[in-house]
Scaffold this motif. Structure first.
Motif, mmCIF file in Angstrom:
data_model
loop_
_atom_site.group_PDB
_atom_site.id
_atom_site.type_symbol
_atom_site.label_atom_id
_atom_site.label_comp_id
_atom_site.label_asym_id
_atom_site.label_seq_id
_atom_site.Cartn_x
_atom_site.Cartn_y
_atom_site.Cartn_z
ATOM 1 N N LEU A 13 -6.136 -1.410 -8.213
ATOM 2 C CA LEU A 13 -5.769 -0.612 -6.976
ATOM 3 C C LEU A 13 -7.022 0.036 -6.331
ATOM 4 O O LEU A 13 -7.790 0.704 -6.762
ATOM 5 C CB LEU A 13 -4.978 0.607 -7.584
ATOM 6 N N ILE A 15 -5.054 6.695 0.604
ATOM 7 C CA ILE A 15 -4.375 5.462 1.046
ATOM 8 C C ILE A 15 -4.778 4.328 -0.282
ATOM 9 O O ILE A 15 -5.930 4.204 -0.697
ATOM 10 C CB ILE A 15 -4.938 4.712 2.265
ATOM 11 N N THR A 16 -3.740 3.844 -0.983
ATOM 12 C CA THR A 16 -4.089 3.082 -2.189
ATOM 13 C C THR A 16 -3.311 1.679 -1.788
ATOM 14 O O THR A 16 -2.337 1.565 -1.481
ATOM 15 C CB THR A 16 -3.100 3.667 -3.494
ATOM 16 N N ILE A 17 -4.054 0.471 -1.950
ATOM 17 C CA ILE A 17 -3.881 -0.632 -1.896
ATOM 18 C C ILE A 17 -3.856 -1.498 -2.910
ATOM 19 O O ILE A 17 -5.014 -1.520 -3.785
ATOM 20 C CB ILE A 17 -4.729 -1.278 -0.683
ATOM 21 N N ALA A 18 -2.765 -2.272 -3.266
ATOM 22 C CA ALA A 18 -2.932 -2.898 -4.447
ATOM 23 C C ALA A 18 -3.552 -4.431 -4.185
ATOM 24 O O ALA A 18 -3.372 -5.168 -3.503
ATOM 25 C CB ALA A 18 -1.279 -3.388 -4.740
ATOM 26 N N VAL A 19 -4.886 -4.536 -4.831
ATOM 27 C CA VAL A 19 -5.763 -5.760 -4.403
ATOM 28 C C VAL A 19 -5.937 -6.345 -5.773
ATOM 29 O O VAL A 19 -7.295 -6.824 -6.276
ATOM 30 C CB VAL A 19 -7.011 -5.111 -3.853
ATOM 31 N N THR A 41 -8.267 2.900 -3.848
ATOM 32 C CA THR A 41 -7.957 4.191 -3.158
ATOM 33 C C THR A 41 -8.945 4.630 -2.328
ATOM 34 O O THR A 41 -10.181 4.790 -2.886
ATOM 35 C CB THR A 41 -7.594 5.019 -4.566
ATOM 36 N N TYR A 80 0.811 -1.247 0.065
ATOM 37 C CA TYR A 80 -0.129 0.061 -0.029
ATOM 38 C C TYR A 80 0.860 1.147 -0.250
ATOM 39 O O TYR A 80 2.229 1.030 0.308
ATOM 40 C CB TYR A 80 -1.000 0.001 1.303
ATOM 41 N N ASP A 81 0.365 2.439 -0.356
ATOM 42 C CA ASP A 81 0.855 3.654 -0.164
ATOM 43 C C ASP A 81 -0.134 4.627 0.546
ATOM 44 O O ASP A 81 -1.167 4.391 0.410
ATOM 45 C CB ASP A 81 0.916 4.132 -1.718
ATOM 46 N N ILE A 82 0.556 5.487 1.337
ATOM 47 C CA ILE A 82 -0.357 6.583 1.968
ATOM 48 C C ILE A 82 0.374 7.766 1.360
ATOM 49 O O ILE A 82 1.476 8.116 1.516
ATOM 50 C CB ILE A 82 -0.021 6.545 3.363
ATOM 51 N N ARG A 105 -6.096 -5.117 6.782
ATOM 52 C CA ARG A 105 -4.990 -4.077 6.615
ATOM 53 C C ARG A 105 -5.776 -2.983 7.845
ATOM 54 O O ARG A 105 -6.860 -2.558 7.534
ATOM 55 C CB ARG A 105 -4.519 -3.265 5.601
#
Length: 158
Positions: A119, A52-56, A121, A40-42, A100
């Motif tokens: 992704l 918040i971006t999470i690779a799903v 978001t 993930y990225d914040i 998470r």
């Protein structure tokens, strides 16, 4: 295992118990982390806007659950059972369930969530209530006033 003692923080401060609990749970959570899955990225978008971006990759929208409770944002993913049996020569894409958690600061709220190209978001905003914002207090000029005591008046009347 290195353990940080937060008791001095409790002894010398008032009202920071949530911060101390947050630090304690974060330090404990780092040790029990599931290897960083999913990544993930914040990101800071603006002064009071975050994402918040999470690779799903591989998950559908209905296989994801997003909730906030008591200042914690929780994102869960659980793959639906597939009737199709597949025989892999190599399986490198993780379709395992995940959870998470993100601790949110006071007044940070989730605005919305979008999914695009694998992704997820989640957009957040920090909205400080008007009562909590700084206020400018003007200073007025006061005039000196003479205050007479009741005993002074009774002496003058006599």
């Amino acid at each position: 295992m290195n353990r940080i003692d937060l008791s001095p923080l409790y002894r010398s401060s008032v009202g920071f118990d949530r911060l101390a609990s947050l630090l304690d749970s974060t330090l404990r959570g780092e040790q029990n982390s599931s290897g960083g899955y999913p990544p993930y990225d914040i990101e800071i978008l603006d002064e009071n806007k975050y994402a918040i971006t999470i690779a799903v990759a591989g998950f559908e929208q209905d296989e994801l659950d997003i909730q906030t409770e008591k200042g914690v944002l929780t994102v869960r993913g659980r793959k639906a059972d597939s009737d199709q049996e597949r025989n892999f020569l190599h399986q490198g894409i993780a379709y395992r369930a995940f959870e998470r958690k993100f601790n949110l600061a006071d007044y940070v709220e989730v605005i919305d969530a979008n999914m695009n190209n694998g992704l997820l978001t989640i957009n957040l905003v920090k909205e400080i209530p008007e009562a909590m914002k700084p206020k400018k207090i003007s200073i007025g000029k006061s005039e000196a006033k003479t205050i007479e005591h009741q005993s002074d008046k009774s002496e003058q009347a006599a």
